[in-house]
Scaffold this motif. Structure first.
Motif, PDB file in Angstrom:
ATOM      1  N   ARG A 102       0.833  -1.204   0.000  1.00 45.35           N
ATOM      2  CA  ARG A 102       0.000   0.000   0.000  1.00 45.35           C
ATOM      3  C   ARG A 102       0.871   1.258   0.000  1.00 45.35           C
ATOM      4  NH1 ARG A 102      -3.682   1.760  -0.807  1.00 45.35           N
ATOM      5  NH2 ARG A 102      -5.129   2.199   0.859  1.00 45.35           N
ATOM      6  N   ILE A 103       1.953   1.228   0.789  1.00 45.42           N
ATOM      7  CA  ILE A 103       2.874   2.367   0.805  1.00 45.42           C
ATOM      8  C   ILE A 103       3.493   2.550  -0.579  1.00 45.42           C
ATOM      9  CG2 ILE A 103       5.091   3.189   1.705  1.00 45.42           C
ATOM     10  CD1 ILE A 103       4.263   1.898   4.404  1.00 45.42           C
ATOM     11  N   SER A 104       3.873   1.443  -1.205  1.00 49.35           N
ATOM     12  CA  SER A 104       4.453   1.503  -2.549  1.00 49.35           C
ATOM     13  C   SER A 104       3.456   2.078  -3.553  1.00 49.35           C
ATOM     14  CB  SER A 104       4.897   0.100  -3.000  1.00 49.35           C
ATOM     15  OG  SER A 104       5.923  -0.402  -2.168  1.00 49.35           O
ATOM     16  N   TYR A 137      -7.392  -1.928   3.085  1.00 48.18           N
ATOM     17  CA  TYR A 137      -6.627  -2.747   2.172  1.00 48.18           C
ATOM     18  C   TYR A 137      -7.478  -3.040   0.944  1.00 48.18           C
ATOM     19  CZ  TYR A 137      -3.098  -3.721   5.772  1.00 48.18           C
ATOM     20  OH  TYR A 137      -2.100  -3.611   6.703  1.00 48.18           O
ATOM     21  N   GLY A 138      -6.821  -3.470  -0.142  1.00 47.15           N
ATOM     22  CA  GLY A 138      -7.551  -3.860  -1.333  1.00 47.15           C
ATOM     23  C   GLY A 138      -8.258  -5.189  -1.125  1.00 47.15           C
ATOM     24  N   ARG A 139      -9.197  -5.466  -1.994  1.00 44.27           N
ATOM     25  CA  ARG A 139      -9.983  -6.687  -1.868  1.00 44.27           C
ATOM     26  C   ARG A 139      -9.110  -7.937  -1.999  1.00 44.27           C
ATOM     27  NH1 ARG A 139     -16.043  -6.517  -3.821  1.00 44.27           N
ATOM     28  NH2 ARG A 139     -15.825  -4.853  -2.285  1.00 44.27           N
ATOM     29  N   SER A 140      -8.118  -7.893  -2.883  1.00 50.44           N
ATOM     30  CA  SER A 140      -7.226  -9.054  -3.028  1.00 50.44           C
ATOM     31  C   SER A 140      -6.445  -9.291  -1.742  1.00 50.44           C
ATOM     32  CB  SER A 140      -6.262  -8.854  -4.204  1.00 50.44           C
ATOM     33  OG  SER A 140      -5.420  -7.730  -3.988  1.00 50.44           O
ATOM     34  N   HIS A 141      -6.072  -8.202  -1.056  1.00 49.85           N
ATOM     35  CA  HIS A 141      -5.376  -8.338   0.229  1.00 49.85           C
ATOM     36  C   HIS A 141      -6.272  -9.034   1.248  1.00 49.85           C
ATOM     37  CE1 HIS A 141      -2.932  -4.476  -0.891  1.00 49.85           C
ATOM     38  NE2 HIS A 141      -2.444  -5.560  -1.471  1.00 49.85           N
ATOM     39  N   GLU A 142      -7.538  -8.658   1.272  1.00 52.23           N
ATOM     40  CA  GLU A 142      -8.457  -9.224   2.256  1.00 52.23           C
ATOM     41  C   GLU A 142      -8.721 -10.702   1.991  1.00 52.23           C
ATOM     42  OE1 GLU A 142      -9.054  -7.760   4.835  1.00 52.23           O
ATOM     43  OE2 GLU A 142      -8.866  -5.626   4.432  1.00 52.23           O
TER      44      GLU A 142
END
Length: 277
Positions: A162-164, A202-207
């Motif tokens: 996310r920082i990137s 977070y993004g959905r893929s992260h979840e």
């Protein structure tokens, strides 16, 4: 000349597009092994794990110091002992995804708060909010489900991603920083690390990844992986008209339950093995 200026701007734009394209193509990594749940996705990163871990440690220390100053840190000794005991069973199981993870400088604290929330910063910095345990009357299996999910964010270095992404978004405003050097002040990164872990979704893929890794961590630690289903049902009901912080960008309840049904069944043999130990 106007034409000359336009040409220079066009060249700069093309150079930017090429440079960021090269960065996106080259700066990818796979932070964990797939485990039994088979998580497999290349991840785009612009900062090092060491930088993000150091920033998270500072951000976490700031949060904990604030909670302590306000008298909201670890007020219920029995509750804290319970949460830490569950963490102590889950943490050794992280080796299934990362051999280095059990040796991280893990910290586990409970913060007195009305929010239904929990999180794990990069490097294993965990916080549980008291209301999450009390208002939802969580069982140990359900605490393990939530904690496993949050630990998975750290294992997969979702904060680093996310920082990137934030840094990449600012490339147009700070081309030199993006192309020729991405160093940031420690305080800036600490703020970003804390903000990503606590506030930003977070993004959905992260979840989805964290759901799947979370049930495997719980199963390997001897906690019923199906508790992930009941705990998300509880949180969904508790949200009323708006979801709790933990559900802000998660998949729809129907899709989430279907996915957890599949993956909790996949790791059921690991749970059965763990119970025999």
């Amino acid at each position: 000349m106007v034409f000359s200026g336009l040409k220079r701007r066009t060249t700069l734009t093309l150079s930017l597009a090429f440079s960021t394209g090269v960065l996106a193509a080259c700066l990818t990594t796979q932070t964990t092994s797939g485990g039994a749940v088979g998580v497999d996705r290349s991840q785009f990163v612009l900062v090092s794990s060491a930088e993000v871990d150091a920033a998270a440690a500072k951000g976490y220390a700031d949060v904990i110091a604030k909670a302590q100053k306000e008298g909201k840190l670890n007020r219920d000794a029995k509750q804290v002992a319970r949460v830490r005991a569950i963490a102590n069973r889950l943490i050794p199981q992280t080796v299934a995804f990362r051999p280095d993870a059990p040796q991280w400088k893990w910290e586990v604290n409970v913060i007195e708060s009305d929010q239904l929330n929990a999180w794990c910063m990069a490097g294993g910095k965990i916080a549980f909010y008291s209301a999450l345990i009390e208002k939802l009357a969580l069982t140990d299996d359900e605490i393990a489900a939530i904690m496993g999910h949050e630990i998975a964010h750290a294992l997969r270095e979702h904060s680093r991603e996310r920082i990137s992404q934030q840094l990449a978004t600012n490339v147009g405003l700070d081309l030199a920083s993006a192309v020729f050097g991405l160093s940031r002040g420690a305080s800036d990164l600490a703020g970003m690390a804390a903000n990503v872990a606590i506030s930003l979704p977070y993004g959905r893929s992260h979840e989805v990844e964290s759901d799947r890794i979370g049930v495997e961590l719980a199963a390997r630690a001897g906690y019923n992986p199906r508790a992930a289903i009941s705990v998300w049902q509880k949180m969904s009901r508790a949200g009323g008209g708006s979801p709790p912080e933990l559900l802000s960008t998660h998949p729809s309840p129907e899709n989430r339950i279907q996915d957890l049904e599949v993956y909790s069944a996949r790791v059921q043999p690991l749970y059965e093995q763990a119970k025999k130990r």
